[in-house]
Design a protein around this motif. Structure first.
Motif, PDB file in Angstrom:
ATOM      1  N   SER A  95       0.836  -1.209   0.000  1.00 41.86           N
ATOM      2  CA  SER A  95       0.000   0.000   0.000  1.00 41.86           C
ATOM      3  C   SER A  95       0.865   1.252   0.000  1.00 41.86           C
ATOM      4  N   LEU A  96       1.932   1.242   0.790  1.00 41.20           N
ATOM      5  CA  LEU A  96       2.827   2.395   0.839  1.00 41.20           C
ATOM      6  C   LEU A  96       3.552   2.564  -0.494  1.00 41.20           C
ATOM      7  N   ASN A  97       3.960   1.472  -1.102  1.00 41.57           N
ATOM      8  CA  ASN A  97       4.606   1.562  -2.420  1.00 41.57           C
ATOM      9  C   ASN A  97       3.654   2.161  -3.454  1.00 41.57           C
ATOM     10  N   SER A  98       2.382   1.806  -3.346  1.00 40.33           N
ATOM     11  CA  SER A  98       1.376   2.370  -4.256  1.00 40.33           C
ATOM     12  C   SER A  98       1.236   3.865  -4.030  1.00 40.33           C
ATOM     13  N   PHE A  99       1.296   4.271  -2.762  1.00 40.46           N
ATOM     14  CA  PHE A  99       1.178   5.685  -2.429  1.00 40.46           C
ATOM     15  C   PHE A  99       2.383   6.468  -2.963  1.00 40.46           C
ATOM     16  N   LEU A 100       3.579   5.921  -2.820  1.00 47.62           N
ATOM     17  CA  LEU A 100       4.784   6.585  -3.326  1.00 47.62           C
ATOM     18  C   LEU A 100       4.700   6.775  -4.833  1.00 47.62           C
ATOM     19  N   LEU A 101       4.182   5.779  -5.516  1.00 48.66           N
ATOM     20  CA  LEU A 101       4.014   5.883  -6.965  1.00 48.66           C
ATOM     21  C   LEU A 101       2.971   6.935  -7.310  1.00 48.66           C
ATOM     22  N   TYR A 102       1.891   6.993  -6.521  1.00 53.98           N
ATOM     23  CA  TYR A 102       0.816   7.942  -6.779  1.00 53.98           C
ATOM     24  C   TYR A 102       1.278   9.380  -6.586  1.00 53.98           C
ATOM     25  N   LEU A 103       2.204   9.596  -5.664  1.00 53.84           N
ATOM     26  CA  LEU A 103       2.707  10.942  -5.412  1.00 53.84           C
ATOM     27  C   LEU A 103       3.386  11.551  -6.635  1.00 53.84           C
ATOM     28  N   GLN A 104       3.792  10.717  -7.573  1.00 53.13           N
ATOM     29  CA  GLN A 104       4.461  11.190  -8.784  1.00 53.13           C
ATOM     30  C   GLN A 104       3.474  11.503  -9.916  1.00 53.13           C
ATOM     31  N   SER A 105       2.191  11.262  -9.676  1.00 46.74           N
ATOM     32  CA  SER A 105       1.180  11.414 -10.717  1.00 46.74           C
ATOM     33  C   SER A 105       0.871  12.870 -11.041  1.00 46.74           C
ATOM     34  N   GLU A 106       0.314  13.092 -12.212  1.00 44.57           N
ATOM     35  CA  GLU A 106      -0.090  14.433 -12.631  1.00 44.57           C
ATOM     36  C   GLU A 106      -1.210  14.977 -11.753  1.00 44.57           C
ATOM     37  N   GLU A 107      -2.060  14.083 -11.240  1.00 47.88           N
ATOM     38  CA  GLU A 107      -3.160  14.518 -10.375  1.00 47.88           C
ATOM     39  C   GLU A 107      -2.620  15.130  -9.085  1.00 47.88           C
ATOM     40  N   VAL A 108      -1.606  14.509  -8.504  1.00 51.10           N
ATOM     41  CA  VAL A 108      -1.013  15.031  -7.277  1.00 51.10           C
ATOM     42  C   VAL A 108      -0.343  16.372  -7.551  1.00 51.10           C
ATOM     43  N   LYS A 109       0.338  16.508  -8.670  1.00 51.80           N
ATOM     44  CA  LYS A 109       0.964  17.782  -9.041  1.00 51.80           C
ATOM     45  C   LYS A 109      -0.095  18.862  -9.193  1.00 51.80           C
ATOM     46  N   ARG A 110      -1.237  18.483  -9.773  1.00 53.24           N
ATOM     47  CA  ARG A 110      -2.333  19.441  -9.949  1.00 53.24           C
ATOM     48  C   ARG A 110      -2.851  19.902  -8.588  1.00 53.24           C
ATOM     49  N   ILE A 111      -2.974  18.991  -7.643  1.00 57.02           N
ATOM     50  CA  ILE A 111      -3.471  19.329  -6.311  1.00 57.02           C
ATOM     51  C   ILE A 111      -2.535  20.319  -5.619  1.00 57.02           C
ATOM     52  N   TRP A 112      -1.240  20.064  -5.687  1.00 55.89           N
ATOM     53  CA  TRP A 112      -0.284  21.013  -5.102  1.00 55.89           C
ATOM     54  C   TRP A 112      -0.461  22.405  -5.718  1.00 55.89           C
ATOM     55  N   ARG A 113      -0.552  22.437  -7.035  1.00 53.38           N
ATOM     56  CA  ARG A 113      -0.593  23.729  -7.736  1.00 53.38           C
ATOM     57  C   ARG A 113      -1.868  24.518  -7.447  1.00 53.38           C
ATOM     58  N   ILE A 114      -3.021  23.867  -7.450  1.00 54.54           N
ATOM     59  CA  ILE A 114      -4.271  24.603  -7.241  1.00 54.54           C
ATOM     60  C   ILE A 114      -4.368  25.125  -5.810  1.00 54.54           C
ATOM     61  N   ASN A 115      -3.541  24.590  -4.917  1.00 52.18           N
ATOM     62  CA  ASN A 115      -3.494  25.081  -3.544  1.00 52.18           C
ATOM     63  C   ASN A 115      -2.412  26.129  -3.354  1.00 52.18           C
ATOM     64  N   GLY A 116      -1.802  26.575  -4.470  1.00 48.47           N
ATOM     65  CA  GLY A 116      -0.886  27.706  -4.435  1.00 48.47           C
ATOM     66  C   GLY A 116       0.581  27.388  -4.269  1.00 48.47           C
ATOM     67  N   PHE A 117       0.943  26.107  -4.243  1.00 49.60           N
ATOM     68  CA  PHE A 117       2.343  25.736  -4.059  1.00 49.60           C
ATOM     69  C   PHE A 117       3.087  25.744  -5.394  1.00 49.60           C
ATOM     70  N   ASN A 118       4.382  25.941  -5.309  1.00 56.20           N
ATOM     71  CA  ASN A 118       5.247  26.006  -6.494  1.00 56.20           C
ATOM     72  C   ASN A 118       6.005  24.685  -6.633  1.00 56.20           C
ATOM     73  N   LEU A 119       5.912  24.079  -7.822  1.00 56.06           N
ATOM     74  CA  LEU A 119       6.603  22.823  -8.085  1.00 56.06           C
ATOM     75  C   LEU A 119       7.691  22.960  -9.137  1.00 56.06           C
ATOM     76  N   ASP A 120       7.816  24.139  -9.730  1.00 59.31           N
ATOM     77  CA  ASP A 120       8.670  24.312 -10.908  1.00 59.31           C
ATOM     78  C   ASP A 120      10.091  23.836 -10.687  1.00 59.31           C
ATOM     79  N   GLU A 121      10.692  24.185  -9.542  1.00 62.18           N
ATOM     80  CA  GLU A 121      12.098  23.854  -9.335  1.00 62.18           C
ATOM     81  C   GLU A 121      12.327  22.390  -8.986  1.00 62.18           C
ATOM     82  N   TYR A 122      11.247  21.637  -8.788  1.00 68.39           N
ATOM     83  CA  TYR A 122      11.398  20.230  -8.417  1.00 68.39           C
ATOM     84  C   TYR A 122      11.025  19.268  -9.539  1.00 68.39           C
ATOM     85  N   GLU A 123      10.744  19.815 -10.715  1.00 67.16           N
ATOM     86  CA  GLU A 123      10.376  18.950 -11.852  1.00 67.16           C
ATOM     87  C   GLU A 123      11.513  18.875 -12.865  1.00 67.16           C
TER      88      GLU A 123
END
Length: 256
Positions: free
Chosen positions: A228-256
């Motif tokens: 389950s944890l391995n699945s979660f780690l993989l999910y954290l890399q998804s486009e959906e998770v990136k979208r969630i960070w961004r719509i909440n105002g966080f910056n991801l540019d320097e980490y991609e």
């Protein structure tokens, strides 16, 4: 009597198997208070996608780190301060290879709703202390990353002496925001993402990134990793998770 013993043993076996099954379909996420919305949205999205339940524990990064140090059961930890992650790593309580910068934030000065004034750089540098009376709401610098960053800003501008007895320290950044929302403080320094979500404060100034250390959110998994944890780690890399960070105002540019 013999039949009763057999029934009890079988029941214990079924219960044990059920518990193992439940643990396989569940993870515990420890998340810094300033990423509450992100953590909640990621948890809901992950549960919907995989059927794996996420138990969420939200507090200041320091409190979470101390809980982990004391043996609290967790699967993934999101810290608002790299130093707390480094501390947990030094105790060998997370898997070093999973430590990763997730997103960035910045500090802003806020006032209660109704005060529409915006400050420019010159006013902040030369006259910030006269922009409010009473105390300045910040996270407790002893335990709260947002408070530590705020103190770095205060030292950057040379306000330490004049503000020495004017702090209103809060147990986490959300409470620091709440003090300004309630009018208990005329000014506060909090994360931009938290201020953006509030309908009861105005952002009057965005501090430059050079005024404090880079505000990075760091995540890591515990050493014993389940499916389950391995699945979660993989999910954290998804486009959906990136979208969630961004719509909440966080910056991801320097980490991609």
């Amino acid at each position: 009597m013999k039949k009763t013993v057999i029934v009890i043993i079988l029941s214990m076996f079924v219960f044990s198997c059920s518990n193992k099954k439940n643990r396989k379909n569940e993870i515990t996420l420890f998340a810094a208070s300033s990423v509450t919305n992100v953590a909640q949205e990621i948890s809901r999205s992950f549960e919907k996608e995989t059927g794996i339940k996420v138990k969420l524990n939200v507090a200041s990064s320091g409190i979470l780190a101390r809980q982990i140090e004391s043996g609290a059961d967790f699967d993934y930890y999101i810290s608002a301060n790299k130093k707390w992650m480094d501390y947990i790593d030094s105790l060998q309580l997370v898997e070093k290879t999973t430590i990763k910068n997730l997103a960035a934030n910045r500090l802003v000065a806020i006032v209660p709703l109704g005060n529409d004034k915006k400050l420019n750089s010159e006013e902040v540098e030369n006259n910030f202390l006269n922009q409010f009376s009473g105390r300045l709401s910040i996270g407790d610098p002893k335990h709260v990353p947002a408070g530590k960053y705020a103190m770095q800003v205060i030292k950057f501008y040379g306000w330490e002496e004049d503000l020495a007895d004017r702090y209103l320290p809060a147990k986490n950044v959300r409470d620091a925001l709440l003090m300004v929302e309630m009018g208990e403080a005329e000014m506060g320094i909090v994360y931009e993402t938290d201020a953006m979500k509030s309908e009861k404060v105005n952002i009057v100034y965005r501090f430059p990134n050079t005024a404090c250390e880079a505000i990075s959110y760091v995540g890591a998994a515990k050493k014993e990793r389940s499916e389950s944890l391995n699945s979660f780690l993989l999910y954290l890399q998804s486009e959906e998770v990136k979208r969630i960070w961004r719509i909440n105002g966080f910056n991801l540019d320097e980490y991609e």
